[in-house]
Structures are given as structure tokens and as C-alpha cells.
Design an enzyme around this catalytic site. Structure first.
Site, mmCIF file in Angstrom:
data_model
loop_
_atom_site.group_PDB
_atom_site.id
_atom_site.type_symbol
_atom_site.label_atom_id
_atom_site.label_comp_id
_atom_site.label_asym_id
_atom_site.label_seq_id
_atom_site.Cartn_x
_atom_site.Cartn_y
_atom_site.Cartn_z
ATOM 1 N N GLY A 1 0.763 -1.255 0.000
ATOM 2 C CA GLY A 1 0.000 0.000 0.000
ATOM 3 C C GLY A 1 0.789 1.300 0.000
ATOM 4 O O GLY A 1 0.318 2.303 -0.514
ATOM 5 N N ASP B 1 -4.873 1.665 11.081
ATOM 6 C CA ASP B 1 -6.238 1.278 11.446
ATOM 7 C C ASP B 1 -6.201 0.797 12.907
ATOM 8 O O ASP B 1 -6.175 1.615 13.819
ATOM 9 C CB ASP B 1 -6.669 0.181 10.460
ATOM 10 C CG ASP B 1 -8.140 -0.161 10.544
ATOM 11 O OD1 ASP B 1 -8.660 -0.253 11.657
ATOM 12 O OD2 ASP B 1 -8.783 -0.359 9.502
ATOM 13 N N SER B 2 -6.162 -0.500 13.146
ATOM 14 C CA SER B 2 -6.091 -0.985 14.533
ATOM 15 C C SER B 2 -4.745 -0.650 15.175
ATOM 16 O O SER B 2 -4.632 -0.583 16.386
ATOM 17 C CB SER B 2 -6.289 -2.502 14.558
ATOM 18 O OG SER B 2 -5.156 -3.153 14.024
ATOM 19 N N GLY B 3 -3.721 -0.470 14.336
ATOM 20 C CA GLY B 3 -2.374 -0.211 14.846
ATOM 21 C C GLY B 3 -1.536 -1.479 14.952
ATOM 22 O O GLY B 3 -0.347 -1.419 15.252
ATOM 23 N N LYS C 1 -6.798 6.334 10.826
ATOM 24 C CA LYS C 1 -8.176 6.243 11.332
ATOM 25 C C LYS C 1 -8.083 6.062 12.834
ATOM 26 O O LYS C 1 -8.247 4.955 13.341
ATOM 27 C CB LYS C 1 -8.862 5.005 10.747
ATOM 28 C CG LYS C 1 -9.023 4.995 9.257
ATOM 29 C CD LYS C 1 -9.856 3.768 8.897
ATOM 30 C CE LYS C 1 -9.594 3.327 7.486
ATOM 31 N NZ LYS C 1 -10.281 2.093 7.136
ATOM 32 N N PHE D 1 -13.676 3.214 4.645
ATOM 33 C CA PHE D 1 -12.749 2.387 3.873
ATOM 34 C C PHE D 1 -12.319 3.154 2.627
ATOM 35 O O PHE D 1 -13.148 3.594 1.840
ATOM 36 C CB PHE D 1 -13.391 1.060 3.475
ATOM 37 C CG PHE D 1 -12.382 0.078 2.984
ATOM 38 C CD1 PHE D 1 -11.692 -0.730 3.882
ATOM 39 C CD2 PHE D 1 -12.088 -0.025 1.635
ATOM 40 C CE1 PHE D 1 -10.729 -1.632 3.438
ATOM 41 C CE2 PHE D 1 -11.121 -0.916 1.186
ATOM 42 C CZ PHE D 1 -10.446 -1.720 2.093
ATOM 43 N N THR E 1 -0.442 -3.674 12.695
ATOM 44 C CA THR E 1 0.641 -3.810 11.712
ATOM 45 C C THR E 1 1.879 -3.042 12.179
ATOM 46 O O THR E 1 2.988 -3.575 12.194
ATOM 47 C CB THR E 1 0.180 -3.250 10.345
ATOM 48 O OG1 THR E 1 -0.969 -3.976 9.918
ATOM 49 C CG2 THR E 1 1.267 -3.368 9.300
ATOM 50 N N GLU F 1 4.166 4.035 6.094
ATOM 51 C CA GLU F 1 2.914 3.271 6.011
ATOM 52 C C GLU F 1 1.833 4.115 5.325
ATOM 53 O O GLU F 1 1.834 5.342 5.421
ATOM 54 C CB GLU F 1 2.488 2.871 7.436
ATOM 55 C CG GLU F 1 1.143 2.201 7.570
ATOM 56 C CD GLU F 1 1.007 0.852 6.876
ATOM 57 O OE1 GLU F 1 1.389 0.762 5.697
ATOM 58 O OE2 GLU F 1 0.491 -0.096 7.498
ATOM 59 N N ASP F 2 0.932 3.431 4.652
ATOM 60 C CA ASP F 2 -0.146 4.161 3.980
ATOM 61 C C ASP F 2 -1.222 4.616 4.950
ATOM 62 O O ASP F 2 -1.557 5.792 5.030
ATOM 63 C CB ASP F 2 -0.769 3.299 2.852
ATOM 64 C CG ASP F 2 -1.141 1.888 3.306
ATOM 65 O OD1 ASP F 2 -0.983 1.569 4.500
ATOM 66 O OD2 ASP F 2 -1.586 1.094 2.451
ATOM 67 N N ASP G 1 -5.512 -0.406 -1.728
ATOM 68 C CA ASP G 1 -6.383 -1.282 -2.508
ATOM 69 C C ASP G 1 -7.645 -1.721 -1.784
ATOM 70 O O ASP G 1 -7.759 -1.637 -0.567
ATOM 71 C CB ASP G 1 -5.627 -2.565 -2.876
ATOM 72 C CG ASP G 1 -5.475 -3.501 -1.672
ATOM 73 O OD1 ASP G 1 -5.038 -3.033 -0.618
ATOM 74 O OD2 ASP G 1 -5.840 -4.692 -1.786
ATOM 75 N N ARG H 1 -5.335 0.481 -6.835
ATOM 76 C CA ARG H 1 -4.062 1.037 -6.378
ATOM 77 C C ARG H 1 -3.557 2.140 -7.304
ATOM 78 O O ARG H 1 -2.799 3.014 -6.907
ATOM 79 C CB ARG H 1 -2.991 -0.056 -6.305
ATOM 80 C CG ARG H 1 -3.208 -1.081 -5.213
ATOM 81 C CD ARG H 1 -1.934 -1.903 -5.028
ATOM 82 N NE ARG H 1 -2.183 -3.134 -4.297
ATOM 83 C CZ ARG H 1 -2.193 -3.256 -2.970
ATOM 84 N NH1 ARG H 1 -1.988 -2.207 -2.221
ATOM 85 N NH2 ARG H 1 -2.407 -4.415 -2.395
HETATM 86 P P1 IMP Z 1 -3.919 -2.195 11.052
HETATM 87 O O1 IMP Z 1 -2.885 -3.228 11.272
HETATM 88 O O2 IMP Z 1 -5.262 -2.629 11.555
HETATM 89 O O3 IMP Z 1 -3.524 -0.831 11.596
HETATM 90 O O4 IMP Z 1 -4.150 -2.094 9.502
HETATM 91 C C1 IMP Z 1 -3.315 -1.393 8.685
HETATM 92 C C2 IMP Z 1 -3.317 -1.966 7.295
HETATM 93 O O5 IMP Z 1 -4.638 -2.269 6.879
HETATM 94 C C3 IMP Z 1 -2.780 -0.949 6.297
HETATM 95 O O6 IMP Z 1 -1.438 -1.240 6.026
HETATM 96 C C4 IMP Z 1 -3.643 -1.148 5.093
HETATM 97 O O7 IMP Z 1 -3.011 -2.038 4.234
HETATM 98 C C5 IMP Z 1 -4.882 -1.786 5.587
HETATM 99 N N1 IMP Z 1 -5.993 -0.809 5.650
HETATM 100 C C6 IMP Z 1 -6.457 -0.148 6.714
HETATM 101 N N2 IMP Z 1 -7.474 0.662 6.405
HETATM 102 C C7 IMP Z 1 -7.651 0.524 5.067
HETATM 103 C C8 IMP Z 1 -8.564 1.133 4.123
HETATM 104 O O8 IMP Z 1 -9.409 1.973 4.452
HETATM 105 N N3 IMP Z 1 -8.431 0.744 2.835
HETATM 106 C C9 IMP Z 1 -7.513 -0.178 2.436
HETATM 107 N N4 IMP Z 1 -6.638 -0.751 3.266
HETATM 108 C C10 IMP Z 1 -6.707 -0.414 4.578
HETATM 109 MG MG MG Z 2 -0.755 -1.765 4.070
#
Ligand code: IMP
Ligand code: MG
Length: 180
Positions: free
Chosen positions: A43, A102-104, A130, A151, A106, A98-99, A158, A164
Site C-alpha cells: 500500500g 487502522d487498529s495499529g 483512522k 474504507f 501492523t 505506512e499508507d 487497494d 491502487r
Molecule cells: P492495522 O494493522 O489494523 O492498523 O491495519 C493497517 C493496514 O490495513 C494498512 O497497512 C492497510 O493495508 C490496511 N488498511 C487499513 N485501512 C484501510 C482502508 O481503508 N483501505 C484499504 N486498506 C486499509
Molecule cells: Mg498496508
């Protein structure tokens, strides 16, 4: 997802100005240092490629591929590394690119894992956040823009590997008639 509509959230110009602002900040903060950028595939590839063009400090680039999302719009919560970095980072200043956060999970996973190699410093730069969806505590040191819990796709990001290539960032409205 046959039926969907894309609504624009950020224009290419808005993204460019956010990215330039981040690069200026990073160039100032890391002046006199050599930075290793670790880009999270897939991403963040477009964000990285625009960001580095504005950096005015010596940088090295490496990539890591992490899988957390699976297919669809919901994260599995499990993070897996499918391609590791190849650059030694011990004693180096590392900035994760990072792009979207979300939850944090990753970023928490990657920061911890890279930390095992004893870099001098390790910080995070994310284009979008987010914040409302955070499940684990992770500090984003350079943030482009906070967004709502929607989203999004485009600019490298993607939905099931689609969209993308779009130069702008859109949010996806499922089950809505496609807008041409
Ligand atoms: P986390 O680990 O929950 O913080 O998720 C982060 C990863 O989820 C990012 O690297 C994105 O690849 C993917 N992601 C989170 N939100 C979105 C979204 O709105 N669209 C597409 N990919 C997302
Ligand atoms: Mg990603």
C-alpha cells in the site's frame, strides 16, 4: 464487490501538498543524519515514491511485506511477514513508511520486530490515520491526515488488489450503483 461507488476524499493536489509537508518536516528533523526508510508493501509504495523525491537528506530505501488484512474490508488482527528487509539497520535511524493506520497492529508488530535489530532510532510516518479504530497503542510520529472510520482506496491503497493505480484517494460505498 460488483456494486459500489467511489467518492473522492482527497485530490491529487491535496495529497501532493500533504506529502511535501511531511517530507519537509522529515528533512529538517533528520538533518545531518542518514535515514533508512522501510516501506510497507504494497500500500505505501506510491506514498514512498513521492515522499523521497522531496527529501533533502541522504536516504536508503528498503521494503517489507506484511499481510494483515486478508481479503475484504476487515483486518484479521494477525500480522505476518512475507518479505523482510535486506538492509542492516543496527545503529541506524529508521523511519517506517505506512499508507494508513487502522487498529495499529501492523505498525506495532513491525516496530517491535525492527527494534530487535537495535536501530539507533525508529519512528513512524503514515499518510492517513483512522485514529478512532485504534486497538493497540502506537505512536505515529509523522502523520499526513487523520480521517474518519471509512474504507478508502487509491494512491497505492487497494480493495482486494484493485484501485491502487488511482491518483486520488476515494472512499468506497458498497452496494451502491457504480458511478462512471
Ligand atoms: P492495522 O494493522 O489494523 O492498523 O491495519 C493497517 C493496514 O490495513 C494498512 O497497512 C492497510 O493495508 C490496511 N488498511 C487499513 N485501512 C484501510 C482502508 O481503508 N483501505 C484499504 N486498506 C486499509
Ligand atoms: Mg498496508
Amino acid at each position: 464487490m460488483d456494486q459500489y461507488r467511489l467518492n473522492r476524499l482527497l485530490t491529487a493536489e491535496e495529497i501532493a501538498s500533504i506529502v511535501k509537508g511531511l517530507a519537509d518536516q522529515i528533512s529538517r528533523d533528520y538533518e545531518g543524519k542518514e535515514l533508512i526508510l522501510v516501506c510497507i508493501l504494497k500500500g505505501a509504495f506510491m506514498f514512498l515514491s513521492d515522499l523521497i523525491r522531496h527529501l533533502r537528506i541522504p536516504v536508503k530505501v528498503d521494503f517489507v511485506r506484511l499481510a494483515s488484512y486478508g481479503a475484504g474490508m476487515k483486518s484479521s488482527g494477525l500480522v505476518e511477514i512475507t518479505k523482510d528487509i535486506e538492509t542492516p539497520i543496527e545503529g541506524k535511524d529508521v523511519l517506517i513508511i505506512e499508507d494508513i493506520v487502522d487498529s495499529g497492529r501492523t505498525l506495532q508488530f513491525l516496530k517491535e520486530r525492527l527494534g530487535l535489530s537495535n536501530p539507533r532510532s525508529i519512528k513512524i510516518c503514515a499518510l492517513l490515520d483512522k485514529k478512532a479504530r485504534r486497538e493497540v497503542q502506537v505512536e505515529v510520529d509523522y502523520l499526513g491526515k487523520e480521517i474518519e472510520d471509512i474504507f478508502i482506496v487509491g494512491y497505492g491503497i487497494d480493495f482486494n488488489e484493485n484501485f491502487r493505480n488511482l491518483p486520488e484517494i476515494h472512499y468506497v460505498i458498497p452496494n451502491a450503483p457504480k458511478k462512471e
